[in-house]
Scaffold this active site. Structure first.
Site, mmCIF file in Angstrom:
data_model
loop_
_atom_site.group_PDB
_atom_site.id
_atom_site.type_symbol
_atom_site.label_atom_id
_atom_site.label_comp_id
_atom_site.label_asym_id
_atom_site.label_seq_id
_atom_site.Cartn_x
_atom_site.Cartn_y
_atom_site.Cartn_z
ATOM 1 N N LYS A 199 14.930 90.425 84.227
ATOM 2 C CA LYS A 199 14.372 91.781 84.231
ATOM 3 C C LYS A 199 13.174 91.797 85.165
ATOM 4 C CE LYS A 199 15.531 93.585 79.720
ATOM 5 N NZ LYS A 199 14.942 93.796 78.424
ATOM 6 N N HIS A 257 7.030 93.601 85.610
ATOM 7 C CA HIS A 257 6.459 94.918 85.899
ATOM 8 C C HIS A 257 4.938 94.898 85.918
ATOM 9 C CE1 HIS A 257 5.716 95.426 81.645
ATOM 10 N NE2 HIS A 257 6.994 95.227 81.384
ATOM 11 N N HIS A 291 3.120 93.273 83.174
ATOM 12 C CA HIS A 291 3.108 91.804 83.236
ATOM 13 C C HIS A 291 2.063 91.313 84.232
ATOM 14 C CE1 HIS A 291 7.395 92.087 81.613
ATOM 15 N NE2 HIS A 291 6.686 91.499 80.683
HETATM 16 N N1 ARG Z 1 8.173 89.019 76.755
HETATM 17 C C1 ARG Z 1 7.386 90.001 76.069
HETATM 18 C C2 ARG Z 1 7.370 91.307 76.862
HETATM 19 O O1 ARG Z 1 7.567 91.298 78.040
HETATM 20 C C3 ARG Z 1 5.960 89.571 75.872
HETATM 21 C C4 ARG Z 1 5.769 88.326 75.067
HETATM 22 C C5 ARG Z 1 4.372 88.164 74.609
HETATM 23 N N2 ARG Z 1 4.129 86.950 73.888
HETATM 24 C C6 ARG Z 1 4.540 86.733 72.646
HETATM 25 N N3 ARG Z 1 4.290 85.557 72.106
HETATM 26 N N4 ARG Z 1 5.151 87.642 71.944
HETATM 27 O O2 ARG Z 1 7.149 92.344 76.264
#
Ligand code: ARG
Length: 578
Positions: free
Chosen positions: A136, A139, A142
């Site tokens: 994905k 963005h 991130h």
């Molecule tokens: N991958 C998730 C997202 O893009 C964020 C993860 C954040 N870290 C965690 N331990 N939940 O929304």
């Protein structure tokens, strides 16, 4: 260096003891008093202020009365503190200016890592940041967690904490089963090697469309997921391929930003550890069945229901996060585990932090869990979208920033050396700074004119101020020795404002860790740069009087050093010329 704040805290604690029956032990200790001491925004209110309303409850007196009593009894060394004033419920302390200046310039000379300390020694800080989802887009949200997380990481480390930076990749879940199905069907039509994420997104959209037409495809996807979970070779290889290709794309962004991790441990790592979490929750008597799903009911705490396993049997984001908490507690014995994640996920973190109480991990770990929330970055206009939609490819955004700076340099200063390298530092620095320009919980607007404004409150402005300090020093040809500076020549208002800011550098870094907000440092660097600019505009640095010149040069050197160290902690490199 004398710690003025600490000295004041000690004096206040003693004065309170004198006021109030010597035998009565005050609940408030020196450390707490020190934490309450503020640095007033307005210098006319002194260098430090103690708000007495903090004590009103415990001492059962009005703040102003407390302030007056402390003022009467406080013993201070006049060489250190010149005066103490009561204003409303505040005690304002005025430090001996010359002493502060002497201390500061000596320290600046002696310490390569000025402002660093060891207060974090023996403490483990896990930071979970960036954490994009494979296959994905990476963005703009991130980008923000990456920048904030990396800055926090650097600052904690600078204060002596043992830091562990983790990229919790989103590399697991049913969407991969769909991707596998799509790839099985049409993989040959797509060139994954060249633009993996774009191509995978296309496959993902296509398989979802196909499912809409024919629901039975979903069954094939579920089968893929079962195969993946049971370690089927073909599915696993495909999934690894998606993961590696995505990671390669993300790496380009990390390289541009100069961001690193101590560990990249994706969600998939925890898939086989979820069963143990369920067992622990079962043993604790909190795991319930609900329409085939497994849940922990948190509604009595106003947190709804935390789903641990879906009705169809697959593990879920929350459960993998719980397994990660358990794993991190056991592996890193953390004092804090900070999740730098957008505020949209607030409920998710409240839920898992609540459930974490049942995982049989040390109390300090449960207490150390914290969601560091940040606001969204909004684009000021649709112009930035690179693919027609509203998505901006972050790699393109960073490259565009560098190109725009190249153009500015070409117009303004085409003869500087290493143009490309300098443009990179400025372009990247500008984007990083923009993400940290305001309190991180606030939404931030991204607008090129603002981001790259060399005169605004921006990264380039800080870099520009730094470059100015360096060219003055270059012109003078040498940096004077701290011992030879006549500090009296720096006690004027403009110089001492600059030096006070420099003295406070370490305090600012500590504040960042208390609030988990690196924008405190960004604001500080802007204040320092502005304060120096005023000084610079009002004073000739290279001048007739040798002693005056030496003093002003030293101040210039100190400003350059702190700007550079501070920017580096935010992830921003300094150019040599701009
Ligand atoms: N991958 C998730 C997202 O893009 C964020 C993860 C954040 N870290 C965690 N331990 N939940 O929304």
């Amino acid at each position: 260096m004398i710690n003025f704040k600490k000295q004041i805290a000690i004096s206040i604690a003693e004065a309170i003891k004198l006021n109030n029956n010597q035998n009565q032990e005050l609940k408030l200790n020196k450390q707490q008093i020190e934490n309450y001491i503020e640095i007033p925004k307005d210098e006319t209110n002194g260098d430090y202020a103690f708000p007495c309303f903090r004590l009103a409850k415990e001492l059962k007196k009005a703040p102003q009365a407390i302030a007056n009593e402390i003022r009467e009894n406080i013993k201070i060394e006049e060489q250190i503190i010149e005066k103490v004033e009561v204003v409303g419920g505040y005690l304002n302390f005025y430090i001996n200016n010359q002493l502060l200046i002497k201390e500061t310039i000596k320290e600046i000379q002696e310490k390569e890592y000025y402002g660093a300390s060891k207060i974090g020694e023996g403490k483990n800080i896990v930071l979970d940041y960036s954490s994009p989802n494979i296959a994905k887009d990476f963005h703009i949200g991130h980008l923000r967690t990456t920048v904030i997380g990396a800055a926090l990481y650097n600052i904690y480390k600078y204060l002596g904490y043992h830091t562990i930076g983790i990229n919790h990749l989103g590399d697991y879940g049913t969407q991969f089963a769909k991707l596998i199905e799509g790839y099985k069907r049409w993989g040959k039509e797509y060139n994954l090697e060249e633009k993996p994420i774009e191509e995978l997104t296309k496959i993902y959209v296509r398989i979802n469309d196909a499912i809409k037409e024919d629901e039975s495809i979903l069954e094939a996807c579920r089968e893929n997921f079962r195969l993946l979970e049971s370690g089927d070779k073909y599915c696993k290889e495909l999934w690894e391929k998606f993961r590696d290709l995505s990671m390669k794309e993300f790496q380009k962004i990390y390289d541009l930003l100069g961001v690193k991790f101590d560990a990249v441990i994706g969600e998939s790592f925890y898939s086989d550890k979820v069963a143990n979490i369920e067992k622990l929750l079962e043993e604790a008597g909190v795991l319930e069945d609900s329409e085939g799903a497994k849940i922990v009911d948190l509604s009595d705490k106003g947190l709804g229901v935390c789903i641990i396993r879906k009705a169809n049997g697959s593990s879920i984001y929350a459960a993998r996060d719980l397994a990660a908490i358990k794993y991190r507690a056991e592996t890193y014995d953390f004092d804090k585990c900070l999740y730098v994640v957008a505020y949209e996920q607030a409920l998710h973190f409240k839920q898992i932090f609540e459930v974490a109480k049942y995982l049989q991990i040390p109390e300090k770990c449960v207490k150390g869990l914290e969601h560091v929330q940040y606001g969204m970055v909004r684009l000021s206009s649709g112009k930035m979208s690179t693919r027609g939609g509203n998505v901006v490819k972050i790699e393109d955004l960073l490259k565009e920033s560098i190109q725009r700076v190249e153009k500015i340099i070409e117009e303004k200063n085409p003869n500087i050396e290493n143009k490309k390298e300098e443009a990179k530092k400025i372009g990247i620095g500008a984007v990083i700074f923009n993400n940290l320009a305001n309190t991180i919980i606030k939404d931030q607007i991204f607008d090129w004119d603002n981001v790259l404004n060399f005169q605004g409150e921006t990264g380039p402005y800080i870099q520009y101020t730094y470059v100015r300090t360096q060219s003055v020093l270059e012109k003078a040809g040498k940096i004077p020795n701290a011992e030879q500076i006549n500090t009296e020549l720096l006690t004027d208002k403009l110089s001492s404002s600059v030096l006070k800011l420099i003295y406070n550098f370490n305090d600012i870094l500590v504040q960042v860790t208390e609030k988990n907000d690196p924008s405190i440092l960004s604001r500080y660097l802007i204040d320092l740069a502005k304060s120096f600019s005023v000084f610079y505009n009002e004073n000739k640095i290279i001048c007739e009087d040798e002693n005056v010149q030496a003093a002003r040069l030293y101040l210039t050197f100190a400003v350059g050093k702190v700007l550079k160290l501070g920017a580096k902690l935010l992830g921003i490199e300094m150019p040599n010329k701009m």
